[in-house]
Design a protein around this motif. Sequence first.
Motif, mmCIF file in Angstrom:
data_model
loop_
_atom_site.group_PDB
_atom_site.id
_atom_site.type_symbol
_atom_site.label_atom_id
_atom_site.label_comp_id
_atom_site.label_asym_id
_atom_site.label_seq_id
_atom_site.Cartn_x
_atom_site.Cartn_y
_atom_site.Cartn_z
ATOM 1 N N UNK A 1 0.846 -1.206 0.000
ATOM 2 C CA UNK A 1 0.000 0.000 0.000
ATOM 3 C C UNK A 1 0.875 1.247 0.000
ATOM 4 N N UNK A 2 1.942 1.178 -0.786
ATOM 5 C CA UNK A 2 2.950 2.237 -0.734
ATOM 6 C C UNK A 2 2.625 3.367 -1.706
ATOM 7 N N UNK A 3 2.498 4.559 -1.148
ATOM 8 C CA UNK A 3 2.198 5.729 -1.957
ATOM 9 C C UNK A 3 3.426 6.130 -2.777
ATOM 10 N N UNK A 4 3.190 6.429 -4.045
ATOM 11 C CA UNK A 4 4.269 6.916 -4.911
ATOM 12 C C UNK A 4 4.534 8.374 -4.525
ATOM 13 N N UNK A 5 5.726 8.663 -4.020
ATOM 14 C CA UNK A 5 6.072 10.050 -3.672
ATOM 15 C C UNK A 5 7.394 10.411 -4.341
ATOM 16 N N UNK B 1 12.116 2.584 -7.670
ATOM 17 C CA UNK B 1 11.335 2.697 -8.900
ATOM 18 C C UNK B 1 9.948 2.156 -8.607
ATOM 19 N N UNK B 2 8.921 2.805 -9.122
ATOM 20 C CA UNK B 2 7.552 2.339 -8.900
ATOM 21 C C UNK B 2 6.928 1.825 -10.194
ATOM 22 N N UNK B 3 6.036 0.845 -10.027
ATOM 23 C CA UNK B 3 5.199 0.396 -11.147
ATOM 24 C C UNK B 3 4.211 1.509 -11.475
ATOM 25 N N UNK B 4 3.402 1.270 -12.493
ATOM 26 C CA UNK B 4 2.264 2.150 -12.746
ATOM 27 C C UNK B 4 1.365 2.125 -11.507
ATOM 28 N N UNK B 5 0.643 3.215 -11.242
ATOM 29 C CA UNK B 5 -0.246 3.238 -10.076
ATOM 30 C C UNK B 5 -1.322 2.161 -10.175
ATOM 31 N N UNK B 6 -1.709 1.593 -9.021
ATOM 32 C CA UNK B 6 -2.762 0.566 -9.046
ATOM 33 C C UNK B 6 -3.897 0.847 -8.081
ATOM 34 N N UNK B 7 -3.798 1.947 -7.285
ATOM 35 C CA UNK B 7 -4.898 2.234 -6.340
ATOM 36 C C UNK B 7 -4.818 3.690 -5.916
ATOM 37 N N UNK B 8 -5.965 4.375 -5.846
ATOM 38 C CA UNK B 8 -6.031 5.771 -5.386
ATOM 39 C C UNK B 8 -6.444 5.792 -3.925
ATOM 40 N N UNK C 1 -3.348 10.434 -3.126
ATOM 41 C CA UNK C 1 -2.236 9.472 -3.161
ATOM 42 C C UNK C 1 -2.527 8.338 -4.141
ATOM 43 N N UNK C 2 -1.463 7.834 -4.735
ATOM 44 C CA UNK C 2 -1.575 6.657 -5.591
ATOM 45 C C UNK C 2 -0.585 5.620 -5.111
ATOM 46 N N UNK C 3 -1.047 4.383 -4.983
ATOM 47 C CA UNK C 3 -0.138 3.312 -4.582
ATOM 48 C C UNK C 3 0.560 2.739 -5.819
ATOM 49 N N UNK C 4 1.826 2.367 -5.613
ATOM 50 C CA UNK C 4 2.566 1.671 -6.671
ATOM 51 C C UNK C 4 3.340 0.515 -6.063
ATOM 52 N N UNK C 5 3.705 -0.462 -6.882
ATOM 53 C CA UNK C 5 4.592 -1.537 -6.431
ATOM 54 C C UNK C 5 6.016 -1.014 -6.564
ATOM 55 N N UNK C 6 6.807 -1.189 -5.515
ATOM 56 C CA UNK C 6 8.151 -0.609 -5.483
ATOM 57 C C UNK C 6 9.206 -1.637 -5.864
#
Length: 243
Positions: free
Chosen positions: A90-94, A102-109, A202-207
């Motif tokens: 549940x990591x927010x892309x900041x 590096x983050x994946x494309x966002x998958x959750x707002x 916030x948007x979550x991404x896979x790190x």
Amino acid sequence: DADTGSDATPGSEAGGLNLVTPGSLTVCSDVPYPPFEFEEDGEYTGFDLDLMREIATGMELEFTVQDVGFDGLQSGVAFGAGTCDVGASAMTITEERQQSLTFSDPYYDSLQSLLVPEGSDISSIEDLGGMRVGVQQGTTGENYAGENAPEDAEIVSFPSDGEMYASIQAGGVDALLQDLPVNIGHTEDGAFTIAEEYETDEQYGFAMSQDGTEELVAAVNEQLAALRDSGRYQEIYDSYFAE
Ligand code: ARG
């Protein structure tokens, strides 16, 4: 597998994915953080981990979960130790995290929220003067509290959401500032309520690590897009977030 006859299968390429354990996607998370990551019947599940399990399967890889602390994950330390291929937590892309990850494309707002005991006098963040507010160490909620709570509020950092929740249940803190979906989970027994929500966009991404992960990032994004196209993403989403 050479006999699939497809050079485009990411998992079949020699060395390109640079996995911690070849043949397996090692996914690191801070568990439990429902509904995103938790254990049920001895199995890792939740929105993030269900998506990652399908992503691993699509890459023809085994799926392995390592439960690590959130702070080391978001700071990138957990990747340096060579223990994680992907952080799904549940990591927010900041921008700050993008310095080391590096983050994946966002998958959750997502957004932030303030949880208080039912019947509390606290109805907004402004009311936290002289009060104790629990946050999770290294999170965007901790930052939000630091920037927006009155100066005389006491911000108490906990290593995990479970410890925050235990503290408010024991009366150790007066409120919790945490991602809304997680705080909503804490209202289920009726003892706590959401006092306020904050539109933090916030948007979550896979790190992933920044080193040697070009193919891994591309493969994760490709699988995520395939899950969206097939409707499977929506099915998993609805299983956790449908009204
Ligand atoms: N979304 C927030 C952040 O990125 C909190 C995530 C905490 N996740 C967890 N699994 N404990 O800072």
